[in-house]
Design an enzyme around this catalytic site. Structure first.
Site, mmCIF file in Angstrom:
data_model
loop_
_atom_site.group_PDB
_atom_site.id
_atom_site.type_symbol
_atom_site.label_atom_id
_atom_site.label_comp_id
_atom_site.label_asym_id
_atom_site.label_seq_id
_atom_site.Cartn_x
_atom_site.Cartn_y
_atom_site.Cartn_z
ATOM 1 N N HIS A 1 0.814 -1.135 0.028
ATOM 2 C CA HIS A 1 -0.048 -0.015 -0.083
ATOM 3 C C HIS A 1 0.829 1.301 0.230
ATOM 4 O O HIS A 1 0.550 2.280 0.831
ATOM 5 C CB HIS A 1 -1.014 -0.047 0.977
ATOM 6 N N TYR B 1 5.677 -4.804 10.648
ATOM 7 C CA TYR B 1 5.471 -3.545 10.156
ATOM 8 C C TYR B 1 6.551 -3.025 10.814
ATOM 9 O O TYR B 1 7.116 -1.676 10.153
ATOM 10 C CB TYR B 1 4.213 -2.956 10.852
HETATM 11 C C1 HEM Z 1 1.319 -12.069 7.599
HETATM 12 C C2 HEM Z 1 0.638 -11.248 7.481
HETATM 13 C C3 HEM Z 1 1.151 -9.920 7.063
HETATM 14 C C4 HEM Z 1 2.341 -9.152 6.732
HETATM 15 C C5 HEM Z 1 3.733 -9.815 6.883
HETATM 16 C C6 HEM Z 1 2.093 -7.853 6.297
HETATM 17 C C7 HEM Z 1 3.218 -7.141 5.818
HETATM 18 C C8 HEM Z 1 3.061 -5.644 5.782
HETATM 19 C C9 HEM Z 1 4.046 -4.721 5.753
HETATM 20 C C10 HEM Z 1 5.669 -5.012 5.892
HETATM 21 C C11 HEM Z 1 3.583 -3.598 5.446
HETATM 22 C C12 HEM Z 1 4.365 -2.064 5.511
HETATM 23 C C13 HEM Z 1 4.282 -1.469 6.925
HETATM 24 C C14 HEM Z 1 4.978 -0.379 6.820
HETATM 25 O O1 HEM Z 1 6.108 -0.056 6.348
HETATM 26 O O2 HEM Z 1 4.506 0.735 7.463
HETATM 27 C C15 HEM Z 1 2.284 -3.595 5.401
HETATM 28 C C16 HEM Z 1 1.056 -2.677 5.414
HETATM 29 C C17 HEM Z 1 -0.141 -3.018 5.261
HETATM 30 N N1 HEM Z 1 -0.768 -3.951 5.495
HETATM 31 FE FE1 HEM Z 1 0.085 -5.845 6.028
HETATM 32 N N2 HEM Z 1 0.844 -7.530 6.350
HETATM 33 C C18 HEM Z 1 -0.041 -8.563 6.647
HETATM 34 C C19 HEM Z 1 -1.239 -8.769 6.886
HETATM 35 C C20 HEM Z 1 -2.247 -7.963 6.540
HETATM 36 C C21 HEM Z 1 -3.726 -7.920 6.669
HETATM 37 C C22 HEM Z 1 -4.334 -9.328 7.169
HETATM 38 C C23 HEM Z 1 -4.051 -6.999 6.336
HETATM 39 C C24 HEM Z 1 -5.435 -6.629 6.234
HETATM 40 C C25 HEM Z 1 -6.341 -5.866 7.121
HETATM 41 C C26 HEM Z 1 -3.062 -5.986 5.932
HETATM 42 C C27 HEM Z 1 -3.151 -4.594 5.581
HETATM 43 C C28 HEM Z 1 -1.985 -3.784 5.250
HETATM 44 C C29 HEM Z 1 -2.432 -2.362 5.142
HETATM 45 C C30 HEM Z 1 -3.742 -1.612 4.776
HETATM 46 C C31 HEM Z 1 -1.208 -1.764 5.001
HETATM 47 C C32 HEM Z 1 -0.791 -0.303 4.768
HETATM 48 C C33 HEM Z 1 -0.881 0.423 6.100
HETATM 49 C C34 HEM Z 1 -0.794 1.875 5.817
HETATM 50 O O3 HEM Z 1 -1.422 2.713 5.425
HETATM 51 O O4 HEM Z 1 0.407 2.369 6.083
HETATM 52 N N3 HEM Z 1 -2.041 -6.649 6.262
HETATM 53 N N4 HEM Z 1 1.704 -4.962 5.485
#
Ligand code: HEM
Length: 327
Positions: A48, A318
């Site tokens: 994202h 994260y």
């Molecule tokens: C094993 C599960 C997951 C991993 C390893 C993962 C990993 C990540 C990572 C590394 C980021 C970037 C964080 C940053 O740099 O600030 C991210 C962002 C994000 N993830 Fe996940 N994620 C997972 C599951 C999920 C799930 C289940 C959702 C559903 C709700 C989700 C929704 C998001 C969203 C919306 C962002 C962007 C957040 C923002 O606006 O900064 N993720 N994720």
């Protein structure tokens, strides 16, 4: 005993031992897998990366105050920092892509407790476990010879992990949202809510748009352009706050609490626990939400993570991602 027979005996003994579940991938290994596909993380989120900051406030309903002792649900107006995003890994992603949109929120309570969450515009996630997420990423890493993912390796991964196709199918069957203000956003993972009565209840949440659900038409997908969401949201919020109802959904008998690729049936009990109002949208890209990862380990008390392994893996991953993109 011949060497062959003793080897067979040793193999039989090993097979008789209980199978040990493999350790989940470490937070560093998870973020390394993102980097293996995308290249080194610079200043963008690996997931994202396209997004716009906003601010607003959240107010719990009396039911919300009853269902959780969290200070976020006191009923007072809680200031929120918000980020709307576009799923995938491209900071210039198209706003009409068949990917998720996102609504991430940080609630800053008067007591100094902070609660963060990141929600998506699909009711399910694309991987049932952190290992499946990592394996799926690694299966798609570019082949050095072609610079492209190896189609056979991807096909073999998909065939062995059908649950990773469910979110894509849902997105293919639903046209993209017409606005960040007109789609539900699901929290997807299960959390545990401690109520005023002392009971701890598992629940998932969804933010329902007060403007109603509106999706682009096929015609609009072709004509609206690839970059309309942020301006559309600024215009809307300039007229009136954009609002969402936060709804808790409670599981029924046999519902899977730990697998985010399976949604609970729609007829499960639901309670409106609060209302989010978006009151201001940043003028351009970037802003106060950029250095926020929207899922910290040290969350406000009263709501805790379930044992869903994808949720358990998220917060630390994260944090690693945040530290790499802000170093
Ligand atoms: C094993 C599960 C997951 C991993 C390893 C993962 C990993 C990540 C990572 C590394 C980021 C970037 C964080 C940053 O740099 O600030 C991210 C962002 C994000 N993830 Fe996940 N994620 C997972 C599951 C999920 C799930 C289940 C959702 C559903 C709700 C989700 C929704 C998001 C969203 C919306 C962002 C962007 C957040 C923002 O606006 O900064 N993720 N994720």
């Amino acid at each position: 005993m011949t060497l062959r027979r003793s080897l067979l005996a040793a193999a039989a003994l090993l097979l008789a031992l209980p199978v040990q579940a493999a350790d989940p991938p470490s937070p560093d290994a998870i973020v390394d897998a993102f980097e293996a596909v995308l290249g080194p993380i610079t200043n963008y989120r690996p997931s994202h990366p396209k997004g716009t900051c906003a601010v607003g406030h959240f107010t719990a309903t009396p039911d919300g105050t009853r269902l959780t002792v969290s200070p976020v649900f006191s009923g007072q107006r809680i200031p929120t920092l918000i980020r709307f995003g576009v799923g995938g890994a491209n900071p210039n992603a198209s706003d009409v892509a068949r990917s998720t949109r996102s609504l991430s929120i940080r609630f800053d309570t008067p007591s100094g407790d902070v609660w963060e969450m990141a929600n998506i515009s699909a009711p399910i996630f694309g991987a049932p476990t952190p290992q499946a997420l990592v394996d799926g990423l690694l299966a798609r890493r570019p082949d050095p010879a072609t610079g492209q993912p190896n189609a056979e390796r991807v096909a073999a991964f998909v065939a062995a992990n059908p649950a990773t196709t469910l979110q894509g199918r849902w997105l293919a069957a639903n046209l993209p949202p017409a606005s960040w203000a007109t789609t539900p956003y699901w929290g997807v993972n299960t959390f545990m809510f401690r109520g005023q009565d002392g009971q701890v209840r598992p629940a998932r949440w969804v933010f329902e748009p007060r403007a109603g659900v509106q999706r682009l038409t096929e015609e609009q997908v072709r004509t609206i352009g690839t970059n309309f969401l942020a301006d559309e949201m600024r215009r809307r919020v300039a007229t009136a706050p954009v609002e969402f109802d936060m709804v808790l959904q409670f599981p029924g008998q046999g519902d899977d609490l730990l697998n985010p690729t399976i949604a609970w049936p729609d007829d499960r009990p639901r309670t409106v626990v609060g209302r989010l109002a978006v009151t201001e949208v940043s003028a351009g890209p970037g802003g106060p939400c950029d250095p926020v990862s929207f899922l910290i380990l040290d969350q406000a008390p009263g709501i805790t993570m379930s044992d869903d392994p994808t949720l358990q893996a998220r917060a630390s991953a994260y944090a690693v991602s945040l530290s790499r993109r802000t170093r």
